[in-house]
Design a protein around this motif. Structure first.
Motif, PDB file in Angstrom:
ATOM      1  N   LEU A 145      27.587 -22.829  37.792  1.00 40.09           N
ATOM      2  CA  LEU A 145      28.860 -22.935  37.076  1.00 40.09           C
ATOM      3  C   LEU A 145      30.010 -23.085  38.067  1.00 40.09           C
ATOM      4  CD1 LEU A 145      29.359 -23.014  34.149  1.00 40.09           C
ATOM      5  CD2 LEU A 145      29.717 -20.551  34.111  1.00 40.09           C
ATOM      6  N   ALA A 146      29.946 -22.303  39.132  1.00 46.39           N
ATOM      7  CA  ALA A 146      31.007 -22.376  40.145  1.00 46.39           C
ATOM      8  C   ALA A 146      31.061 -23.757  40.774  1.00 46.39           C
ATOM      9  CB  ALA A 146      30.786 -21.312  41.225  1.00 46.39           C
ATOM     10  N   SER A 147      29.909 -24.409  40.900  1.00 48.24           N
ATOM     11  CA  SER A 147      29.922 -25.752  41.493  1.00 48.24           C
ATOM     12  C   SER A 147      30.651 -26.715  40.568  1.00 48.24           C
ATOM     13  CB  SER A 147      28.498 -26.234  41.785  1.00 48.24           C
ATOM     14  OG  SER A 147      27.841 -26.648  40.611  1.00 48.24           O
ATOM     15  N   CYS A 148      30.534 -26.488  39.260  1.00 50.85           N
ATOM     16  CA  CYS A 148      31.269 -27.341  38.306  1.00 50.85           C
ATOM     17  C   CYS A 148      32.769 -27.114  38.452  1.00 50.85           C
ATOM     18  CB  CYS A 148      30.844 -27.037  36.877  1.00 50.85           C
ATOM     19  SG  CYS A 148      29.098 -27.307  36.583  1.00 50.85           S
ATOM     20  N   TRP A 149      33.168 -25.831  38.471  1.00 53.09           N
ATOM     21  CA  TRP A 149      34.605 -25.534  38.631  1.00 53.09           C
ATOM     22  C   TRP A 149      35.124 -26.118  39.938  1.00 53.09           C
ATOM     23  CZ3 TRP A 149      33.639 -19.628  37.739  1.00 53.09           C
ATOM     24  CH2 TRP A 149      33.266 -19.421  36.411  1.00 53.09           C
ATOM     25  N   ALA A 150      34.334 -25.960  41.009  1.00 51.58           N
ATOM     26  CA  ALA A 150      34.764 -26.462  42.312  1.00 51.58           C
ATOM     27  C   ALA A 150      34.951 -27.982  42.255  1.00 51.58           C
ATOM     28  CB  ALA A 150      33.743 -26.102  43.386  1.00 51.58           C
ATOM     29  N   TRP A 151      34.013 -28.668  41.625  1.00 49.94           N
ATOM     30  CA  TRP A 151      34.140 -30.132  41.514  1.00 49.94           C
ATOM     31  C   TRP A 151      35.417 -30.492  40.781  1.00 49.94           C
ATOM     32  CZ3 TRP A 151      34.558 -33.267  37.218  1.00 49.94           C
ATOM     33  CH2 TRP A 151      34.534 -34.645  37.482  1.00 49.94           C
ATOM     34  N   GLU A 152      35.660 -29.759  39.658  1.00 45.91           N
ATOM     35  CA  GLU A 152      36.843 -30.033  38.839  1.00 45.91           C
ATOM     36  C   GLU A 152      38.120 -29.857  39.642  1.00 45.91           C
ATOM     37  OE1 GLU A 152      36.257 -30.793  35.358  1.00 45.91           O
ATOM     38  OE2 GLU A 152      38.324 -31.495  35.476  1.00 45.91           O
ATOM     39  N   GLU A 157      32.795 -30.005  49.070  1.00 43.83           N
ATOM     40  CA  GLU A 157      31.535 -29.452  49.561  1.00 43.83           C
ATOM     41  C   GLU A 157      31.438 -27.988  49.181  1.00 43.83           C
ATOM     42  OE1 GLU A 157      31.046 -30.200  53.714  1.00 43.83           O
ATOM     43  OE2 GLU A 157      29.166 -29.090  53.859  1.00 43.83           O
ATOM     44  N   LEU A 158      30.278 -27.587  48.707  1.00 42.69           N
ATOM     45  CA  LEU A 158      30.040 -26.194  48.351  1.00 42.69           C
ATOM     46  C   LEU A 158      28.761 -25.732  49.028  1.00 42.69           C
ATOM     47  CD1 LEU A 158      30.756 -23.720  46.497  1.00 42.69           C
ATOM     48  CD2 LEU A 158      29.194 -24.690  44.832  1.00 42.69           C
ATOM     49  N   SER A 159      28.840 -24.604  49.731  1.00 45.90           N
ATOM     50  CA  SER A 159      27.623 -24.067  50.318  1.00 45.90           C
ATOM     51  C   SER A 159      27.469 -22.622  49.874  1.00 45.90           C
ATOM     52  CB  SER A 159      27.659 -24.159  51.844  1.00 45.90           C
ATOM     53  OG  SER A 159      28.802 -23.514  52.341  1.00 45.90           O
ATOM     54  N   VAL A 160      26.242 -22.167  49.815  1.00 46.70           N
ATOM     55  CA  VAL A 160      25.973 -20.794  49.401  1.00 46.70           C
ATOM     56  C   VAL A 160      25.183 -20.106  50.497  1.00 46.70           C
ATOM     57  CG1 VAL A 160      24.958 -19.319  47.654  1.00 46.70           C
ATOM     58  CG2 VAL A 160      25.861 -21.546  47.015  1.00 46.70           C
ATOM     59  N   TYR A 161      25.660 -18.939  50.934  1.00 50.23           N
ATOM     60  CA  TYR A 161      24.980 -18.229  52.008  1.00 50.23           C
ATOM     61  C   TYR A 161      24.331 -16.964  51.476  1.00 50.23           C
ATOM     62  CZ  TYR A 161      24.132 -15.671  56.340  1.00 50.23           C
ATOM     63  OH  TYR A 161      23.538 -14.971  57.369  1.00 50.23           O
ATOM     64  N   ASP A 162      23.055 -16.831  51.751  1.00 50.75           N
ATOM     65  CA  ASP A 162      22.346 -15.609  51.390  1.00 50.75           C
ATOM     66  C   ASP A 162      21.528 -15.223  52.608  1.00 50.75           C
ATOM     67  OD1 ASP A 162      19.162 -15.355  49.845  1.00 50.75           O
ATOM     68  OD2 ASP A 162      20.539 -13.703  50.239  1.00 50.75           O
ATOM     69  N   LYS A 163      21.880 -14.124  53.247  1.00 54.40           N
ATOM     70  CA  LYS A 163      21.259 -13.754  54.519  1.00 54.40           C
ATOM     71  C   LYS A 163      19.745 -13.666  54.399  1.00 54.40           C
ATOM     72  CE  LYS A 163      21.090 -10.102  57.982  1.00 54.40           C
ATOM     73  NZ  LYS A 163      21.660  -8.875  58.518  1.00 54.40           N
ATOM     74  N   SER A 164      19.268 -13.088  53.289  1.00 54.11           N
ATOM     75  CA  SER A 164      17.851 -12.764  53.189  1.00 54.11           C
ATOM     76  C   SER A 164      16.968 -13.991  53.070  1.00 54.11           C
ATOM     77  CB  SER A 164      17.620 -11.869  51.976  1.00 54.11           C
ATOM     78  OG  SER A 164      18.018 -12.568  50.800  1.00 54.11           O
ATOM     79  N   GLY A 165      17.512 -15.110  52.580  1.00 55.20           N
ATOM     80  CA  GLY A 165      16.678 -16.304  52.431  1.00 55.20           C
ATOM     81  C   GLY A 165      15.986 -16.399  51.084  1.00 55.20           C
TER      82      GLY A 165
END
Lengths: 311, 270
Positions: A145-152, A157-165
């Motif tokens: 959903l956030a990627s949609c808002w970001a596009w709007e 560019e959108l990246s998502v970081y999750d340390k654990s993998g």
């Protein structure tokens, strides 16, 4: 020199005050961590032998006072967290009742003076052991959903970081869901820039893309230097920058960290260090879902514009 | 530099003494809990502080900033912090106006001189003063004073005071990378042995304890090329909403409390 005399003046005033000596006994010599206390054995034993009954009571009450202060501080954090959640729920209910999110975005976008080109969302590592599979699915939904808002908004560019993998291990499903959610959103969108800006670059990163990636980049640099008969003096910041960005995303302009424990500090959890030179970092630790009010609040903060609800 | 204008009267002295007592008590109580081994400070907001105070030049802000630095350094030493690293001057700051840079260099020259001989704080806590960054970028006389300060305190091993001037983190990482690649060129290590630990061991702060807390004042929420590698893992980064000259023990207190409450919760290994 005026500055050094300030220091000596303060130490003199300590010695002449009659009520202070007991505090001097309690000075940090006994409670420092191993490195320092091992260098101050004489002072420590001297203090212990000098300890009187009243001094031990004072010592104990200091420990008690500290625990009390910790409790008070945690209570303050709890109250602040509750306040944030109540405010966020009320505003999201009030605002979303009157307007759809695309309309809200249109309104907010017109008020923002700058939009980040690269937005990165970091999922805090603190609650890694508390997350169930459902929690991860909820996070994936939030992100799509956030990627949609970001596009709007016009984010490229959108990246998502999750340390654990964990997110990276679900990458294929996440990419599929994100692409279809965004595709659906764009189809329904009345955004005039649709044709110019057809999609959003999306990537998932984890701890191995952080410092270990730098290690691998340095290996590549060493190989490059050798193969091209260059010297170490030919390595400069621009060359390193080139190699670091060779197989990775660009430098993020704005970072949102969420879903952690409530505290004022932020922890980078191993996010690629080279990329964070000028990144603005927002603290969303108390938010466990990425809702629109929080998302837009971060963008307003980045734009340094005052956020106002309604028209 | 401007000296104090009026000598304090009895009321002001009493207030100052009461403040001292309360501060000493707070430091004593805080020391009962765990204290960060290494704290970094980004001393931001001097110029805005000067503007807010109505001064007609930013020099007032820089001078007040320096005085506050001494106070905060003393608090850190009293608490038992082993290493303090401050961002005094960025390589990017050379782009500022010539008058401001000249004033800053003059301030640095006088400030570094106070660390050279018979500084009460340095002597009391056995502080080794280190300058991180390429000193050749500084004017010759300032660089010379800096080298002298380092030389005079080089045998002080108990505490460390790092002054980053002129510094950027990418410059530091690049220097560490160059040293690492040089090791490969000299055949001291194999290419395959290069990893992130080698980079870490060649940073300017390799001899210091790991960074536990990084504080930035003035409300800006970015790192601005400071200690990017060191603050990357296991470090609590605090953005404080006051200008550096206003950063007192009371603004420092919540930062220390959060460290005491939270630092044991999470280990670095995933």
């Amino acid at each position: 020199m005026a500055t050094t005399s300030v220091v000596t003046e303060q130490s003199e005033s300590i010695i002449t005050q009659p009520s202070i000596p007991s505090l001097e006994l309690l000075s940090p010599s006994l409670s420092l961590n191993s490195n320092i206390s091992s260098l101050l054995p004489d002072r420590a034993t001297h203090s212990i032998s000098k300890k009187t009954y009243s001094a031990s009571i004072l010592d104990g009450s200091c420990y008690l006072a500290l625990s009390a202060i910790h409790c008070i501080y945690l209570a303050c954090i709890a109250i602040a967290t509750i306040y944030i959640h109540v405010e966020s729920t009320i505003t999201s209910l009030w605002v979303e009742q009157r307007h759809s999110i695309p309309d809200l975005i249109k309104h907010d976008k017109s008020r923002l003076t700058k939009i980040p080109k690269h937005l990165t969302i970091a999922i805090s590592h603190e609650l890694i052991h508390e997350r169930s599979l459902e929690d991860w699915h909820a996070i994936v939904n939030d992100i799509c959903l956030a990627s949609c808002w970001a596009w709007e908004f016009g984010v490229k560019e959108l990246s998502v970081y999750d340390k654990s993998g964990v997110l990276k291990s679900m990458a294929i499903d996440v990419y599929k869901q994100q692409v279809s959610t965004l595709h659906q959103w764009i189809k329904n969108s009345t955004n005039t820039e649709k044709s110019v800006h057809p999609t959003l670059q999306f990537s998932i990163i984890s701890a191995e893309d952080g410092q270990p990636q730098m290690g691998r980049a340095v290996q590549k640099i060493a190989k490059y230097i050798k193969e091209n008969n260059l010297g170490v003096s030919d390595i400069d910041i621009n060359l390193v920058n080139q190699f670091v960005h060779d197989d990775s995303c660009s430098d993020p302009d704005l970072m949102l960290i969420y879903d952690g424990l409530p505290h004022n500090y932020i922890s980078l959890d191993g996010y690629p260090p080279w990329h964070l030179r000028l990144t603005e970092i927002t603290n969303g630790y108390t938010y466990h879902t990425l809702n629109y009010p929080f998302f837009s609040k971060c963008l307003y903060r980045f734009s340094k514009v005052e956020q106002r609800f309604g028209h | 530099m401007e000296p104090d204008t009026n000598p304090p009267n009895a009321m002001q002295r009493l207030y100052a003494n009461c403040q001292n007592v309360v501060e000493e008590a707070t430091v004593a109580v805080l020391s009962k809990g765990s204290i960060p081994r290494h704290i970094g400070f980004i001393l931001d907001g001097n110029r805005r502080f000067a503007h807010k105070a109505g001064a007609n030049s930013t020099k007032f802000g820089h001078y007040e900033g320096f005085k506050q630095l001494e106070k905060v350094l003393e608090i850190c030493m009293k608490l038992g912090v082993e290493a303090v690293t401050v961002y005094a001057f960025s390589i990017e700051n050379f782009k500022r106006s010539k008058t401001e840079i000249d004033y800053l260099m003059e301030l640095f020259r006088k400030a570094f001189e106070t660390f050279c001989d018979k500084n009460a704080l340095v002597a009391e806590y056995d502080i080794g003063v280190r300058f991180l960054g390429n000193l050749d970028y500084l004017p010759k006389d300032v660089a010379e004073v800096a080298r002298r300060a380092m030389e005079n305190t080089k045998n002080n091993k108990k505490r460390i005071f790092n002054i980053c001037c002129p510094y950027t983190s990418r410059d530091e990482m690049t220097t560490a990378i160059k040293e690492t690649v040089q090791l490969v060129q000299d055949n001291k290590i194999n290419l395959e042995d290069i990893n992130e630990d080698l980079i870490r061991d060649h940073l300017f702060t390799s001899k210091c304890p790991p960074l536990d807390v990084l504080v930035r004042t003035s409300g800006e929420i970015r790192l601005s090329d400071f200690l990017l590698w060191q603050s990357n893992n296991g470090c609590q980064i605090q953005f404080v909403d006051c200008y550096w000259p206003e950063f007192s023990l009371w603004k420092f207190l919540p930062i220390l409390l959060e460290y005491q409450i939270y630092h044991n919760q999470f280990s670095n290994s995933s």
